[in-house]
Design a protein around this motif. Structure first.
Motif, mmCIF file in Angstrom:
data_model
loop_
_atom_site.group_PDB
_atom_site.id
_atom_site.type_symbol
_atom_site.label_atom_id
_atom_site.label_comp_id
_atom_site.label_asym_id
_atom_site.label_seq_id
_atom_site.Cartn_x
_atom_site.Cartn_y
_atom_site.Cartn_z
ATOM 1 N N ASN A 423 0.817 -1.217 0.000
ATOM 2 C CA ASN A 423 0.000 0.000 0.000
ATOM 3 C C ASN A 423 0.849 1.265 0.000
ATOM 4 O OD1 ASN A 423 -2.306 -1.547 -0.023
ATOM 5 N ND2 ASN A 423 -2.686 -1.369 2.185
ATOM 6 N N ALA A 424 2.077 1.142 0.509
ATOM 7 C CA ALA A 424 2.981 2.299 0.524
ATOM 8 C C ALA A 424 3.780 2.419 -0.772
ATOM 9 C CB ALA A 424 3.926 2.195 1.719
ATOM 10 N N GLY A 425 3.455 1.569 -1.732
ATOM 11 C CA GLY A 425 4.089 1.690 -3.041
ATOM 12 C C GLY A 425 5.288 0.791 -3.277
ATOM 13 N N TRP A 426 5.526 -0.125 -2.365
ATOM 14 C CA TRP A 426 6.692 -1.004 -2.487
ATOM 15 C C TRP A 426 6.357 -2.253 -3.306
ATOM 16 C CZ3 TRP A 426 11.650 -0.514 -0.179
ATOM 17 C CH2 TRP A 426 11.809 0.627 0.617
ATOM 18 N N THR A 427 7.367 -2.743 -4.013
ATOM 19 C CA THR A 427 7.318 -4.096 -4.556
ATOM 20 C C THR A 427 7.888 -5.014 -3.480
ATOM 21 O OG1 THR A 427 7.631 -3.327 -6.824
ATOM 22 C CG2 THR A 427 8.139 -5.646 -6.372
ATOM 23 N N TYR A 428 7.027 -5.873 -2.953
ATOM 24 C CA TYR A 428 7.391 -6.699 -1.800
ATOM 25 C C TYR A 428 7.605 -8.153 -2.236
ATOM 26 C CZ TYR A 428 6.831 -9.420 2.499
ATOM 27 O OH TYR A 428 7.005 -10.313 3.535
ATOM 28 N N HIS A 429 8.718 -8.748 -1.792
ATOM 29 C CA HIS A 429 8.969 -10.152 -2.022
ATOM 30 C C HIS A 429 9.217 -10.823 -0.664
ATOM 31 C CE1 HIS A 429 9.540 -9.512 -6.346
ATOM 32 N NE2 HIS A 429 10.297 -8.474 -6.035
ATOM 33 N N GLY A 430 8.390 -11.795 -0.333
ATOM 34 C CA GLY A 430 8.590 -12.565 0.897
ATOM 35 C C GLY A 430 9.066 -13.958 0.575
ATOM 36 N N MET A 431 9.190 -14.762 1.611
ATOM 37 C CA MET A 431 9.627 -16.143 1.450
ATOM 38 C C MET A 431 8.392 -17.056 1.471
ATOM 39 S SD MET A 431 12.992 -15.870 1.372
ATOM 40 C CE MET A 431 12.637 -14.383 0.435
ATOM 41 N N GLY A 432 7.967 -17.520 0.284
ATOM 42 C CA GLY A 432 6.811 -18.397 0.210
ATOM 43 C C GLY A 432 5.500 -17.703 0.451
ATOM 44 N N ARG A 433 5.460 -16.401 0.166
ATOM 45 C CA ARG A 433 4.235 -15.632 0.384
ATOM 46 C C ARG A 433 3.737 -15.113 -0.962
ATOM 47 N NH1 ARG A 433 5.560 -11.772 5.560
ATOM 48 N NH2 ARG A 433 3.395 -12.136 6.102
#
Length: 433
Positions: A423-433
């Motif tokens: 929502n803050a504009g980030w491209t987010y990468h998690g582990m297995g998410r």
């Protein structure tokens, strides 16, 4: 009681200070003059919450002292062996050089009836060999494995969740009474106590670490499946964790385990099982190790992919170098390993950790280190969180976005709220998410 602690590294220094804080008279002994000088002056050679306070208090009380002279152990009733058992340089097995040297140096100073107590993690069969070596002096041997968690070591020593005594069946009553006197405070508080033979006591620690490592690698294996299928491994862990037979603890997918215990202990256990002709019994631990190491490369791949495979000279902020928070330990740290791999690929890596930079710099001076978190974030094109320090967990996504050049984050510990960062504009990468 009068106690000596041979080996004043992480385990020994904590044990010596904790025992003195409980009222015992303790002398800590180590061959490292610089380490002994630090401890004797009330300074700790490593970061461990709560240790400076009990160390200073114990020294001031006169109940704790440190020396390089092994002869200082002569008056002690109980001698704790707390030296390291690192992985051998040429093989997967444990290096027992320090254990053997400490016992050999102690032999001339042992009195009949005194008790030598091993706390180091050793391959099964070691205690009986050492007991035979000690026997001619009239002293006896017990094995009392440690179960310390870095970041909680003082509490785990003063208030252990269990006590395990490995004793000779011929003197078990006498030896148990001595150890009960050492741990009188914990015994009075109702700490469970298991009295067993040498072999079981030796196996307890490596079995516990092997189980924990397996549980961590299991959920990381599930993360690999989740990444392929579009499932969320965190929700998966929550769901299966409600089953009391499984439990939620140690089911956090991420970049994997490290430190001075789990990696080397599962390798040493595998090596010892093969020596005993039972390698097939723990063959799965090789897969546990492989899964764990694979997760490090996965984080590297995510970082590379975030730049469409052109990572050279791109600025990456690596947050975390210790293998876990509340520690400065970088031994076999996944975080440090990832930083080194990214640098090797030509990325402009700037790394930050609130406590572990000195240790990381000694091992890898080629890396670039930031003095502050703000320095690490400023101008970063990708942020990689690899150790779940509170200050990283509590980063504000909106404010952090104003400091970076490109709002891309790889959450190597699944410690952030993906929705808030998206929502803050980030491209987010998690582990297995």
């Amino acid at each position: 009681m009068k106690l000596s602690v041979i080996g004043c590294g992480y385990l020994g220094a904590v044990h010596a200070a904790a025992m003195a804080s409980l009222g015992h008279e303790v002398v800590g002994i180590d061959v490292d003059e610089a380490k002994i000088a630090l401890l004797a002056s009330g300074q700790t050679p490593f970061f461990e919450p709560g240790l400076p306070e009990i160390l200073t208090t114990a020294l001031a009380s006169g109940r704790l002292s440190f020396t390089t002279d092994i002869a200082a152990a002569a008056d002690a009733e109980v001698h704790f062996i707390a030296v390291g058992t690192p992985q051998r340089k040429d093989a997967a097995g444990a290096d027992l050089t320090y254990v053997d040297a400490s016992v050999t140096s102690l032999l001339p100073h042992l009195a009949p009836g005194s008790l030598v107590v091993g706390k180091s993690t050793v391959p099964v069969g070691t205690a009986q060999r050492l007991a035979d070596l000690i026997a001619p002096t009239g002293a006896r041997l017990a094995w009392n494995p440690e179960f310390l968690r870095e970041g909680f070591a003082v509490k785990d020593t003063v208030e252990p969740d269990r006590l395990v005594y490995g004793v000779d069946p011929r003197t078990d009553t006498e030896d148990t009474a001595v150890l009960d006197a050492v741990y009188a405070t914990a015994i009075a508080a109702g700490t469970p106590r298991i009295v067993t033979g040498y072999a079981t006591a030796e196996l307890v620690k490596v079995a516990a670490n092997s189980f924990l490592a397996t549980k961590i690698s299991f959920i990381n294996a599930m993360a690999e499946i989740a990444e392929t299928t579009g499932a969320d491994v965190t929700q998966l862990a929550d769901a299966i964790g409600y089953d009391n037979r499984i439990g939620r603890r140690f089911l956090n997918a991420g970049v994997g385990f490290g430190g001075g215990c789990l990696p080397k202990d599962i390798r040493a256990f595998t090596a010892r099982a093969e020596e005993l002709g039972r390698g097939e019994s723990v063959a799965f631990l090789k897969h546990v190790d492989e899964i764990n190491l694979r997760r490090r490369q996965h984080v590297v791949d995510l970082a590379v992919n975030s730049f469409d495979d052109h990572i050279h000279d791109h600025r990456i902020a690596v947050l975390g170098l210790a293998f876990k928070p509340d520690s400065d330990d970088t031994r076999d740290s996944p975080a440090l390993d990832v930083a080194v791999r990214l640098t090797g690929l030509g990325a402009d890596v700037i790394a930050y950790d609130p406590e572990a930079i000195p240790n990381a710099r000694r091992a890898h001076p080629q890396l670039h280190y930031a003095d502050t978190l703000d320095d690490a974030l400023t101008g970063a094109e990708t942020v990689v969180i690899l150790t779940e320090w509170a200050q990283f967990r509590n980063l504000d996504p909106t404010e952090t976005a104003t400091r970076v050049a490109r709002p891309v984050i790889i959450d190597g510990r699944n410690t952030l709220d993906p929705t808030a960062w998206h929502n803050a504009g980030w491209t987010y990468h998690g582990m297995g998410r």
